[in-house]
Enzyme design. Structure first.
Site, PDB file in Angstrom:
ATOM      1  N   ASP A  96       0.884  -1.068  -0.050  1.00  0.00           N
ATOM      2  CA  ASP A  96      -0.134  -0.039   0.029  1.00  0.00           C
ATOM      3  C   ASP A  96       0.897   1.235  -0.093  1.00  0.00           C
ATOM      4  O   ASP A  96       1.907   1.313   0.864  1.00  0.00           O
ATOM      5  CB  ASP A  96      -0.888   0.162   1.223  1.00  0.00           C
ATOM      6  CG  ASP A  96      -2.212  -0.921   1.225  1.00  0.00           C
ATOM      7  OD1 ASP A  96      -2.258  -1.604   0.164  1.00  0.00           O
ATOM      8  OD2 ASP A  96      -2.926  -0.927   2.259  1.00  0.00           O
TER       9      ASP A  96
ATOM     10  N   LYS B 209       2.047   4.498   1.189  1.00  0.00           N
ATOM     11  CA  LYS B 209       2.212   5.150   2.507  1.00  0.00           C
ATOM     12  C   LYS B 209       1.983   6.705   2.284  1.00  0.00           C
ATOM     13  O   LYS B 209       2.599   7.387   1.946  1.00  0.00           O
ATOM     14  CB  LYS B 209       3.466   5.036   3.208  1.00  0.00           C
ATOM     15  CG  LYS B 209       3.143   5.382   4.924  1.00  0.00           C
ATOM     16  CD  LYS B 209       4.176   5.233   5.503  1.00  0.00           C
ATOM     17  CE  LYS B 209       4.082   5.297   7.096  1.00  0.00           C
ATOM     18  NZ  LYS B 209       3.705   6.625   7.393  1.00  0.00           N
TER      19      LYS B 209
ATOM     20  N   ARG C 219       1.009  -3.973  16.984  1.00  0.00           N
ATOM     21  CA  ARG C 219       1.998  -3.413  16.055  1.00  0.00           C
ATOM     22  C   ARG C 219       2.892  -4.834  15.842  1.00  0.00           C
ATOM     23  O   ARG C 219       3.551  -5.116  16.764  1.00  0.00           O
ATOM     24  CB  ARG C 219       2.781  -2.450  16.776  1.00  0.00           C
ATOM     25  CG  ARG C 219       3.773  -1.726  15.573  1.00  0.00           C
ATOM     26  CD  ARG C 219       4.933  -0.589  16.293  1.00  0.00           C
ATOM     27  NE  ARG C 219       4.198   0.405  16.775  1.00  0.00           N
ATOM     28  CZ  ARG C 219       3.872   1.515  16.321  1.00  0.00           C
ATOM     29  NH1 ARG C 219       3.919   1.340  14.985  1.00  0.00           N
ATOM     30  NH2 ARG C 219       3.212   2.365  16.802  1.00  0.00           N
TER      31      ARG C 219
ATOM     32  N   LYS D  88       6.079  -0.891   7.644  1.00  0.00           N
ATOM     33  CA  LYS D  88       6.012   0.096   6.963  1.00  0.00           C
ATOM     34  C   LYS D  88       7.609   0.256   6.551  1.00  0.00           C
ATOM     35  O   LYS D  88       8.558  -0.211   7.065  1.00  0.00           O
ATOM     36  CB  LYS D  88       5.637   1.216   7.563  1.00  0.00           C
ATOM     37  CG  LYS D  88       6.487   1.607   8.691  1.00  0.00           C
ATOM     38  CD  LYS D  88       5.760   2.618   9.503  1.00  0.00           C
ATOM     39  CE  LYS D  88       6.474   2.707  11.097  1.00  0.00           C
ATOM     40  NZ  LYS D  88       5.807   3.657  11.989  1.00  0.00           N
TER      41      LYS D  88
END
Length: 509
Positions: free
Chosen positions: A213, A215, A371, A377
């Site tokens: 995706d 960011k 998390r 990320k």
């Protein structure tokens, strides 16, 4: 329950290094709170053990704690007494409120012993560093209530409120927690991403198949629609519906009856159609005049027309998202099955001036509030989200402003923060003015040159590396640290940890 007893537990937990011993101390205290049978006592007391007040704001700052009366010789306060006093402080406003609040503070502290006052100061300053972070309290609550830890964690994730879960677990038991469901209109803790130094390592963590995706440099939003009613919540679960009419309108136009969406909101320049910088986006989202125009980009769906999707694999949720949300309202996504594809997606994102990628496992459920390795990320530069611990008064051109920030990483073992260094670089005049006002409001102690503040403000820092440093307690320091932006959408407990910093240090040549 006596407030003195809670203060004793707080001291004991802080002095105890062993995790299991901490849990048993906290569990015993929680059982003591439950014996009262009083919801206020349980809610407030559980919050105090976590370093939280039930009242989000009391209006009590450093100046209010000056010129206090002598401490009481004997303890007389109950947990409920303290909560009632904080409630009265929080409700004061308007003319004469400052004097009235100071009188309330004096009355509370005058009735408190030395030990109780230390706990009061820790609660008001936000610096109750006793190592009783959320994970320990979840374990302690499970032990105190005699319930499986998984049941407590699930309730915490869905409710987003330790105090409410403590009341239900201790006074209502398993039956009360079994009633916890995803409720459209009630925000839940958002799923979070861990970090990796490159796309290949991120994909190794998530496994394949996975999605990359884009960011987006925006503010996290969670949008609930129930019939014609649309509600928008921030990352910290605050209701920001009135401030984001563009988001409300976009979701109101979808062909659905009920839905819960996860995404980002970005300010868009009306002339160029390009996204505006994060700092301006965050400023617009924080405005209370209801005229902020932010465009939503959604990447996940948690509920659709009566069906909860939290426990479905991500691929199933993504398919549902594509059915009901048009491409213009979705984050750009590329499916991955090889490291080469991941690196190509990352290079393309950077070339298009995006902040990076979030690589996501296609098999993972939506693990709210956690998390882990399901979302990872990747950014093209070293950045950390750190907490401002103190600030130095400026001199020369910056005289009159608070300038040089003392930066801390979160210590998951103690619940406190470890200083990594200082920086005054990267700040515009506008940022200096803003941070001076904001940090003065958080001040807990002042000297001629340094203002120590409550560790509440998160700032994103770019840096060139991590070096060994005997000067700081963590043994490491940032090289060439500079401010990118403030992250008022993040809580201090979401800041990066000292373990992350040490891992970066270890991986550097």
């Amino acid at each position: 329950m006596r407030f003195e007893d809670l203060a004793g537990v707080s001291r004991a937990v802080a002095a105890t290094p062993a995790r299991n011993a901490k849990i048993e101390l906290l569990a015993a205290a929680l059982r003591g709170l439950a014996e009262s049978g009083d919801e206020r006592t349980v809610s407030a007391g559980a919050g105090y053990l976590a370093g939280e007040l039930r009242q989000r704001q009391t209006g009590v700052g450093y100046a209010s704690l000056r010129d206090l009366p002598p401490p009481a010789a004997e303890a007389s306060l109950s947990v409920a007494d303290v909560d009632i006093a904080f409630q009265r402080m929080s409700e004061l406003s308007g003319k004469g409120s400052q004097a009235a609040r100071k009188a309330e503070v004096a009355a509370l502290f005058g009735a408190a012993t030395d030990a109780e006052r230390r706990l009061l100061v820790g609660l008001l300053s936000g610096e109750l560093r006793q190592g009783a972070q959320a994970g320990l309290l979840a374990d302690a609550l499970a032990r105190a209530a005699g319930l499986p830890l998984a049941t407590i964690r699930r309730a915490l994730l869905l409710a987003g409120d330790l105090k409410a879960v403590a009341v239900d677990a201790l006074l209502g038991g398993a039956e009360a927690l079994d009633a916890y469901r995803l409720t459209v209109g009630r925000p839940l803790s958002p799923m979070l991403a861990s970090s990796a130094p490159n796309a290949t390592e991120a994909l190794a963590a998530t496994g394949v198949p996975a999605a990359a995706d884009i960011k987006i440099d925006g503010v996290r939003i969670q949008v609930h629609r129930d019939g014609e009613v649309v509600s928008v919540y921030s990352r910290s679960l605050d209701d920001i519906t009135a401030r984001v009419p563009g988001v409300v309108a976009a979701v109101a136009a979808l062909d659905v009856t009920s839905v819960v969406l996860d995404g980002e909101a970005v300010g868009v320049d009306p002339d160029s159609g390009r996204a505006i910088p994060f700092q301006e986006t965050a400023s617009r989202a924080a405005r209370r005049d209801g005229v902020s125009i932010l465009h939503p980009f959604f990447f996940d769906i948690l509920h659709l027309d009566g069906a909860d999707l939290l426990d479905e694999p991500a691929a199933t949720r993504w398919a549902a998202l594509e059915r009901v949300v048009p491409p213009a309202l979705r984050v750009g996504r590329t499916m991955l099955d090889t490291p080469e594809a991941a690196e190509e997606a990352f290079a393309r994102a950077v070339a298009e001036s995006h902040e990076g990628l979030v690589i996501k496992s296609a098999a993972a459920p939506y693990d709210v509030g956690r998390r882990g390795a399901a979302w990872v990320k990747v950014k093209p530069r070293h950045t950390l989200d750190l907490v401002v611990l103190a600030v130095e008064r400026g001199h020369g051109r910056r005289r009159g402003w608070l300038s040089n920030l003392h930066l801390g990483a979160r210590d998951p073992q103690t619940g406190g923060f470890v200083m990594l260094g200082k920086t005054f670089k990267g700040m515009t005049d506008e940022m200096l003015r803003w941070q001076t006002e904001r940090l003065q409001a958080l001040a807990v102690e002042e000297s001629e040159w340094v203002v120590r503040v409550r560790p509440e403000l998160v700032v994103e820092i770019a840096f060139d590396g991590v070096q060994t440093s005997p000067r700081y307690p963590g043994g490491v320091a940032l090289r060439f640290a500079r401010v990118l932006r403030y992250r008022e959408d993040k809580r201090p407990e979401e800041a990066d940890t000292i373990d992350t910093v040490r891992a970066i240090h270890k991986g550097m040549p």
